[in-house]
Design a protein around this motif. Structure first.
Motif, PDB file in Angstrom:
ATOM      1  N   PRO A  81      -8.854 -13.248   0.093  1.00 37.13           N
ATOM      2  CA  PRO A  81      -9.491 -14.228  -0.797  1.00 37.13           C
ATOM      3  C   PRO A  81     -10.836 -13.695  -1.299  1.00 37.13           C
ATOM      4  CG  PRO A  81      -9.725 -14.927   1.478  1.00 37.13           C
ATOM      5  CD  PRO A  81      -8.856 -13.694   1.478  1.00 37.13           C
ATOM      6  N   VAL A  82     -11.051 -13.789  -2.582  1.00 36.06           N
ATOM      7  CA  VAL A  82     -12.262 -13.239  -3.182  1.00 36.06           C
ATOM      8  C   VAL A  82     -13.282 -14.335  -3.478  1.00 36.06           C
ATOM      9  CG1 VAL A  82     -13.123 -11.827  -5.102  1.00 36.06           C
ATOM     10  CG2 VAL A  82     -10.870 -11.406  -4.170  1.00 36.06           C
ATOM     11  N   GLU A  83     -12.864 -15.596  -3.448  1.00 39.84           N
ATOM     12  CA  GLU A  83     -13.764 -16.694  -3.786  1.00 39.84           C
ATOM     13  C   GLU A  83     -14.874 -16.808  -2.752  1.00 39.84           C
ATOM     14  OE1 GLU A  83     -10.765 -19.473  -3.455  1.00 39.84           O
ATOM     15  OE2 GLU A  83      -9.915 -19.113  -5.434  1.00 39.84           O
ATOM     16  N   ALA A  84     -16.053 -17.118  -3.223  1.00 38.57           N
ATOM     17  CA  ALA A  84     -17.210 -17.265  -2.339  1.00 38.57           C
ATOM     18  C   ALA A  84     -17.080 -18.552  -1.531  1.00 38.57           C
ATOM     19  CB  ALA A  84     -18.490 -17.285  -3.141  1.00 38.57           C
ATOM     20  N   HIS A  85     -17.464 -18.466  -0.277  1.00 40.24           N
ATOM     21  CA  HIS A  85     -17.440 -19.645   0.589  1.00 40.24           C
ATOM     22  C   HIS A  85     -18.646 -20.512   0.259  1.00 40.24           C
ATOM     23  CE1 HIS A  85     -16.936 -22.178   4.078  1.00 40.24           C
ATOM     24  NE2 HIS A  85     -18.180 -21.928   4.435  1.00 40.24           N
ATOM     25  N   GLN A  86     -18.398 -21.780   0.000  1.00 42.69           N
ATOM     26  CA  GLN A  86     -19.490 -22.692  -0.320  1.00 42.69           C
ATOM     27  C   GLN A  86     -19.720 -23.621   0.863  1.00 42.69           C
ATOM     28  OE1 GLN A  86     -18.710 -24.716  -3.968  1.00 42.69           O
ATOM     29  NE2 GLN A  86     -18.920 -22.877  -5.208  1.00 42.69           N
ATOM     30  N   VAL A 123     -15.444  -6.689 -16.199  1.00 45.73           N
ATOM     31  CA  VAL A 123     -14.078  -6.154 -16.113  1.00 45.73           C
ATOM     32  C   VAL A 123     -13.830  -5.573 -14.728  1.00 45.73           C
ATOM     33  CG1 VAL A 123     -12.547  -4.335 -16.995  1.00 45.73           C
ATOM     34  CG2 VAL A 123     -13.847  -5.755 -18.586  1.00 45.73           C
ATOM     35  N   VAL A 124     -14.801  -4.866 -14.183  1.00 43.94           N
ATOM     36  CA  VAL A 124     -14.643  -4.281 -12.845  1.00 43.94           C
ATOM     37  C   VAL A 124     -14.503  -5.372 -11.799  1.00 43.94           C
ATOM     38  CG1 VAL A 124     -15.862  -2.958 -11.067  1.00 43.94           C
ATOM     39  CG2 VAL A 124     -15.816  -2.121 -13.420  1.00 43.94           C
ATOM     40  N   VAL A 125     -15.293  -6.408 -11.898  1.00 46.96           N
ATOM     41  CA  VAL A 125     -15.213  -7.503 -10.914  1.00 46.96           C
ATOM     42  C   VAL A 125     -13.872  -8.206 -10.996  1.00 46.96           C
ATOM     43  CG1 VAL A 125     -16.169  -9.777 -10.346  1.00 46.96           C
ATOM     44  CG2 VAL A 125     -17.703  -7.854 -10.750  1.00 46.96           C
ATOM     45  N   HIS A 126     -13.420  -8.503 -12.197  1.00 47.77           N
ATOM     46  CA  HIS A 126     -12.143  -9.200 -12.338  1.00 47.77           C
ATOM     47  C   HIS A 126     -10.967  -8.323 -11.910  1.00 47.77           C
ATOM     48  CE1 HIS A 126     -13.605 -12.885 -14.021  1.00 47.77           C
ATOM     49  NE2 HIS A 126     -14.308 -12.231 -14.925  1.00 47.77           N
ATOM     50  N   SER A 127     -11.016  -7.052 -12.210  1.00 49.64           N
ATOM     51  CA  SER A 127      -9.904  -6.187 -11.796  1.00 49.64           C
ATOM     52  C   SER A 127      -9.884  -5.996 -10.280  1.00 49.64           C
ATOM     53  CB  SER A 127      -9.995  -4.833 -12.502  1.00 49.64           C
ATOM     54  OG  SER A 127     -11.182  -4.165 -12.132  1.00 49.64           O
ATOM     55  N   SER A 128     -11.045  -5.913  -9.666  1.00 52.18           N
ATOM     56  CA  SER A 128     -11.056  -5.787  -8.202  1.00 52.18           C
ATOM     57  C   SER A 128     -10.602  -7.088  -7.552  1.00 52.18           C
ATOM     58  CB  SER A 128     -12.444  -5.395  -7.708  1.00 52.18           C
ATOM     59  OG  SER A 128     -13.382  -6.408  -8.002  1.00 52.18           O
ATOM     60  N   ALA A 129     -10.945  -8.234  -8.142  1.00 50.24           N
ATOM     61  CA  ALA A 129     -10.470  -9.510  -7.607  1.00 50.24           C
ATOM     62  C   ALA A 129      -8.957  -9.607  -7.721  1.00 50.24           C
ATOM     63  CB  ALA A 129     -11.132 -10.660  -8.355  1.00 50.24           C
ATOM     64  N   ALA A 130      -8.405  -9.126  -8.832  1.00 52.01           N
ATOM     65  CA  ALA A 130      -6.946  -9.150  -8.991  1.00 52.01           C
ATOM     66  C   ALA A 130      -6.274  -8.225  -7.991  1.00 52.01           C
ATOM     67  CB  ALA A 130      -6.583  -8.750 -10.415  1.00 52.01           C
ATOM     68  N   ALA A 131      -6.862  -7.063  -7.765  1.00 53.74           N
ATOM     69  CA  ALA A 131      -6.282  -6.119  -6.801  1.00 53.74           C
ATOM     70  C   ALA A 131      -6.337  -6.679  -5.387  1.00 53.74           C
ATOM     71  CB  ALA A 131      -7.024  -4.785  -6.876  1.00 53.74           C
ATOM     72  N   THR A 182     -22.890  -2.928 -20.703  1.00 59.55           N
ATOM     73  CA  THR A 182     -22.926  -2.791 -19.242  1.00 59.55           C
ATOM     74  C   THR A 182     -22.422  -4.065 -18.565  1.00 59.55           C
ATOM     75  OG1 THR A 182     -24.830  -1.332 -19.475  1.00 59.55           O
ATOM     76  CG2 THR A 182     -24.415  -2.248 -17.299  1.00 59.55           C
ATOM     77  N   GLU A 183     -22.833  -5.232 -19.087  1.00 55.89           N
ATOM     78  CA  GLU A 183     -22.381  -6.492 -18.493  1.00 55.89           C
ATOM     79  C   GLU A 183     -20.887  -6.695 -18.688  1.00 55.89           C
ATOM     80  OE1 GLU A 183     -24.787  -9.650 -19.995  1.00 55.89           O
ATOM     81  OE2 GLU A 183     -26.621  -8.830 -19.117  1.00 55.89           O
ATOM     82  N   ILE A 184     -20.360  -6.302 -19.839  1.00 57.89           N
ATOM     83  CA  ILE A 184     -18.919  -6.431 -20.082  1.00 57.89           C
ATOM     84  C   ILE A 184     -18.140  -5.528 -19.132  1.00 57.89           C
ATOM     85  CG2 ILE A 184     -17.092  -5.969 -21.766  1.00 57.89           C
ATOM     86  CD1 ILE A 184     -19.059  -6.902 -23.933  1.00 57.89           C
ATOM     87  N   VAL A 185     -18.596  -4.302 -18.957  1.00 54.06           N
ATOM     88  CA  VAL A 185     -17.927  -3.369 -18.032  1.00 54.06           C
ATOM     89  C   VAL A 185     -17.998  -3.907 -16.609  1.00 54.06           C
ATOM     90  CG1 VAL A 185     -18.046  -1.052 -17.033  1.00 54.06           C
ATOM     91  CG2 VAL A 185     -18.254  -1.359 -19.503  1.00 54.06           C
ATOM     92  N   ALA A 186     -19.138  -4.463 -16.212  1.00 50.84           N
ATOM     93  CA  ALA A 186     -19.274  -5.025 -14.869  1.00 50.84           C
ATOM     94  C   ALA A 186     -18.326  -6.203 -14.668  1.00 50.84           C
ATOM     95  CB  ALA A 186     -20.715  -5.451 -14.629  1.00 50.84           C
TER      96      ALA A 186
END
Length: 65
Positions: free
Chosen positions: A26-31, A11-19, A5-9
């Protein structure tokens, strides 16, 4: 199962960031900048001094010498 489940999550996060990055979003969190550390003052009282006569070991040493 949890690892899968963590691996699938991931992959989904990285693919959505790439899209989103292709669309210019910008997908990076504001610090926020960290606040300056507060100065701390530690108030301590000095221990009550003991007289040599009050200490049994010192009294025994004084008697032996």
């Amino acid at each position: 199962m949890q690892t899968l489940t963590e691996i699938v999550a991931a992959v989904v996060v990285h693919s959505s960031a790439a899209a989103f990055s292709h669309l210019g979003v910008p997908v990076e969190a504001h610090q926020a900048p960290r606040p300056a550390p507060a100065e701390r003052t530690i108030a301590r009282t000095s221990p009550k001094p003991t007289a040599v006569a009050d200490c049994p070991q010192s009294r025994a040493k004084a008697v032996k010498t």
